[in-house]
Design a protein around this motif. Structure first.
Motif, mmCIF file in Angstrom:
data_model
loop_
_atom_site.group_PDB
_atom_site.id
_atom_site.type_symbol
_atom_site.label_atom_id
_atom_site.label_comp_id
_atom_site.label_asym_id
_atom_site.label_seq_id
_atom_site.Cartn_x
_atom_site.Cartn_y
_atom_site.Cartn_z
ATOM 1 N N THR A 106 0.638 -1.321 -0.055
ATOM 2 C CA THR A 106 -0.053 0.230 0.098
ATOM 3 C C THR A 106 0.806 1.056 0.133
ATOM 4 O OG1 THR A 106 -1.832 1.017 1.019
ATOM 5 C CG2 THR A 106 0.084 0.124 2.668
ATOM 6 N N ARG A 107 0.461 2.332 -0.519
ATOM 7 C CA ARG A 107 0.956 3.468 -0.160
ATOM 8 C C ARG A 107 -0.026 4.620 0.782
ATOM 9 N NH1 ARG A 107 4.615 5.199 -4.235
ATOM 10 N NH2 ARG A 107 4.185 7.438 -3.749
ATOM 11 N N GLN A 108 -0.837 3.850 1.380
ATOM 12 C CA GLN A 108 -1.754 4.585 2.302
ATOM 13 C C GLN A 108 -0.832 4.477 3.846
ATOM 14 O OE1 GLN A 108 -5.327 2.759 3.898
ATOM 15 N NE2 GLN A 108 -6.315 4.501 2.959
ATOM 16 N N GLY A 109 -0.281 5.986 4.032
ATOM 17 C CA GLY A 109 0.620 5.873 4.955
ATOM 18 C C GLY A 109 0.322 6.689 6.415
ATOM 19 N N ASN A 110 -1.240 6.598 6.511
ATOM 20 C CA ASN A 110 -1.785 7.159 7.800
ATOM 21 C C ASN A 110 -1.652 5.975 8.753
ATOM 22 O OD1 ASN A 110 -3.583 5.978 6.112
ATOM 23 N ND2 ASN A 110 -5.415 6.804 7.059
ATOM 24 N N PHE A 111 -0.434 5.829 9.336
ATOM 25 C CA PHE A 111 -0.403 4.960 10.257
ATOM 26 C C PHE A 111 -0.753 5.408 11.805
ATOM 27 C CE2 PHE A 111 3.087 3.795 7.075
ATOM 28 C CZ PHE A 111 2.306 2.977 6.415
ATOM 29 N N SER A 112 -0.747 4.534 12.636
ATOM 30 C CA SER A 112 -1.058 4.588 14.025
ATOM 31 C C SER A 112 -0.399 3.599 14.978
ATOM 32 C CB SER A 112 -2.569 4.836 14.234
ATOM 33 O OG SER A 112 -3.154 3.575 13.985
ATOM 34 N N ARG A 113 -0.533 3.926 16.314
ATOM 35 C CA ARG A 113 0.037 2.670 17.142
ATOM 36 C C ARG A 113 -0.880 1.739 17.470
ATOM 37 N NH1 ARG A 113 4.065 5.304 20.845
ATOM 38 N NH2 ARG A 113 2.656 7.266 20.607
ATOM 39 N N GLY A 114 -0.597 0.748 17.411
ATOM 40 C CA GLY A 114 -1.701 -0.334 17.980
ATOM 41 C C GLY A 114 -1.835 -0.469 19.356
ATOM 42 N N PHE A 125 -3.782 -3.344 10.362
ATOM 43 C CA PHE A 125 -2.536 -4.285 9.901
ATOM 44 C C PHE A 125 -1.330 -3.941 10.219
ATOM 45 C CE2 PHE A 125 -6.095 -4.968 6.658
ATOM 46 C CZ PHE A 125 -6.646 -6.097 7.050
ATOM 47 N N PRO A 126 -0.461 -4.691 10.936
ATOM 48 C CA PRO A 126 0.916 -4.397 11.037
ATOM 49 C C PRO A 126 1.639 -3.963 9.890
ATOM 50 C CG PRO A 126 0.448 -6.449 12.022
ATOM 51 C CD PRO A 126 -0.567 -6.123 11.147
ATOM 52 N N VAL A 127 2.516 -2.735 10.236
ATOM 53 C CA VAL A 127 3.706 -2.389 9.116
ATOM 54 C C VAL A 127 4.843 -3.204 9.203
ATOM 55 C CG1 VAL A 127 4.475 -0.061 8.052
ATOM 56 C CG2 VAL A 127 2.187 0.022 8.958
ATOM 57 N N ARG A 135 7.938 -1.624 16.009
ATOM 58 C CA ARG A 135 7.356 -1.264 17.231
ATOM 59 C C ARG A 135 7.601 0.263 17.657
ATOM 60 N NH1 ARG A 135 4.308 -5.222 19.775
ATOM 61 N NH2 ARG A 135 5.220 -7.316 19.215
ATOM 62 N N VAL A 136 6.677 0.969 17.930
ATOM 63 C CA VAL A 136 6.898 2.423 18.312
ATOM 64 C C VAL A 136 6.473 2.820 19.792
ATOM 65 C CG1 VAL A 136 6.619 3.296 15.789
ATOM 66 C CG2 VAL A 136 4.377 2.840 17.121
ATOM 67 N N GLN A 137 6.678 1.962 20.751
ATOM 68 C CA GLN A 137 6.553 2.408 22.139
ATOM 69 C C GLN A 137 7.551 3.269 22.532
ATOM 70 O OE1 GLN A 137 6.478 -1.825 23.424
ATOM 71 N NE2 GLN A 137 4.341 -1.628 24.024
ATOM 72 N N GLY A 138 7.043 4.721 22.865
ATOM 73 C CA GLY A 138 7.656 5.598 23.378
ATOM 74 C C GLY A 138 6.887 6.836 23.155
#
Length: 244
Positions: A106-114, A125-127, A135-138
Motif C-alpha cells: 500500500t501507499r496509504q501512510g496514515n499509520f497509528s500505534r496499535g 494491519f501491522p506495518v 514497534r513504536v512504544q515511546g
C-alpha cells in the motif's frame, strides 16, 4: 437481434460499468494513498474471433465494446500533517503490511500505534520492517528518509519499502491495498525515500471525474434512446403486419 440495437446495448453496458468506476473513484477522493481506476473501451466487430453473447443473425456483425479497466499509479498530492506516524513514500514503491491472507502492499501512510505498540495501518494491519513488525512504544518517534525508526533515541527497526517491475501488474484487494496478479513476482527493495509528518492523498481529481460522469451519463442516455427507437420500430412493424 438487430445489429444496431446490439451495438447500442453494448454501449449501454459499457457506460454502466464506467459509471460504477467513476462513482467508486469519487467515493475515495479523500482516501489517503488511493489510486484511481480508469476504463477505456474500443469498438470492434463481432465475429468468429470475437463471438457475441447472443447468436448472430443474418445481418452485419454487431459492434461490441472491448473494455479495459486499469489502475492509474500516479502519485497523489502530498500534504504536511505534522503527525510523526504519517508517512509518505517519496518516489515509486509501496509499504509492506501483514494481513490475515499474507503480505500486501500500500501507499496509504496514515499509520497509528496499535494496542501492543506496533505500527499499524488504518485497518489495523501491522506495518512490516525489514526484520518484522515495527514497534513504536515511546514518546518521541523519528523516522528518517531511509525508513529507520528511532524511538526515544533507540533504533526500533527499518520500514520496508518495495517496488515491482513496470508496468505494474497488481490487483486491488481494498481501496488502497494491492497484491501482485502473478504470485511468482517477487518485490524488490525500493530506492525511494520516506518523508515523516507528510501524507499522500488520493490521486482522484474530483472535477475531472464529475465531467466524465456527465459525459458517460449522456452517452448512456443516447444509447437508451437508440434502443427505444429500434423497439418502437419493431412494435410498429408487428402491428402493421398484423393488419395484413
Amino acid at each position: 437481434m438487430n445489429s444496431g440495437m446490439y451495438s447500442a446495448l453494448s454501449g449501454n453496458l459499457a457506460a454502466m460499468k464506467r459509471l460504477d468506476i467513476i462513482s467508486n473513484n469519487l467515493a475515495n477522493v479523500n482516501t489517503p494513498g488511493y489510486k484511481k481506476e480508469k476504463m477505456s473501451f474500443e469498438s470492434m466487430l463481432a465475429g468468429s474471433a470475437n463471438p457475441p453473447a447472443v447468436p448472430q443473425g443474418t445481418t452485419a456483425d454487431p459492434i461490441l465494446q472491448k473494455e479495459n479497466v486499469y489502475i492509474d499509479y500516479v502519485a497523489g498530492p502530498v500534504a504536511q500533517t505534522g503527525n510523526p506516524l504519517d508517512l509518505t513514500i517519496d518516489g515509486e514503491g509501496f509499504f509492506v503490511i501483514q494481513t490475515p491472507e499474507g503480505e500486501a502492499y500500500t501507499r496509504q501512510g496514515n499509520f497509528s500505534r496499535g494496542a501492543d505498540g506496533t505500527l499499524v495501518t488504518a485497518d489495523g494491519f501491522p506495518v512490516m520492517g525489514r526484520g518484522g513488525a515495527i514497534r513504536v512504544q515511546g514518546s518521541h518517534i523519528e523516522i528518517d528518509a531511509k525508513g529507520v525508526v528511532t524511538v526515544d533515541g533507540t533504533v526500533s527497526g527499518t520500514i520496508n519499502v518495495v517496488d515491482f517491475p513496470k508496468p505494474y501488474n497488481l490487483v486491488k484487494t481494498s481501496s488502497a491495498r494491492f497484491l501482485p496478479a502473478d504470485s511468482q513476482i517477487t518485490p524488490q527493495p525500493s530506492t525511494a525515500g520516506i518523508r515523516q509528518g507528510n501524507l499522500e492523498g488520493s490521486n482522484v481529481e474530483a472535477i475531472s471525474e464529475m465531467v466524465q460522469m456527465i459525459e458517460t451519463s449522456r452517452y448512456f442516455e443516447a444509447c437508451s434512446k437508440v434502443i427505444k427507437g429500434y423497439d418502437d420500430i419493431a412494435a410498429k412493424a408487428v402491428n402493421e403486419l398484423g393488419r395484413l
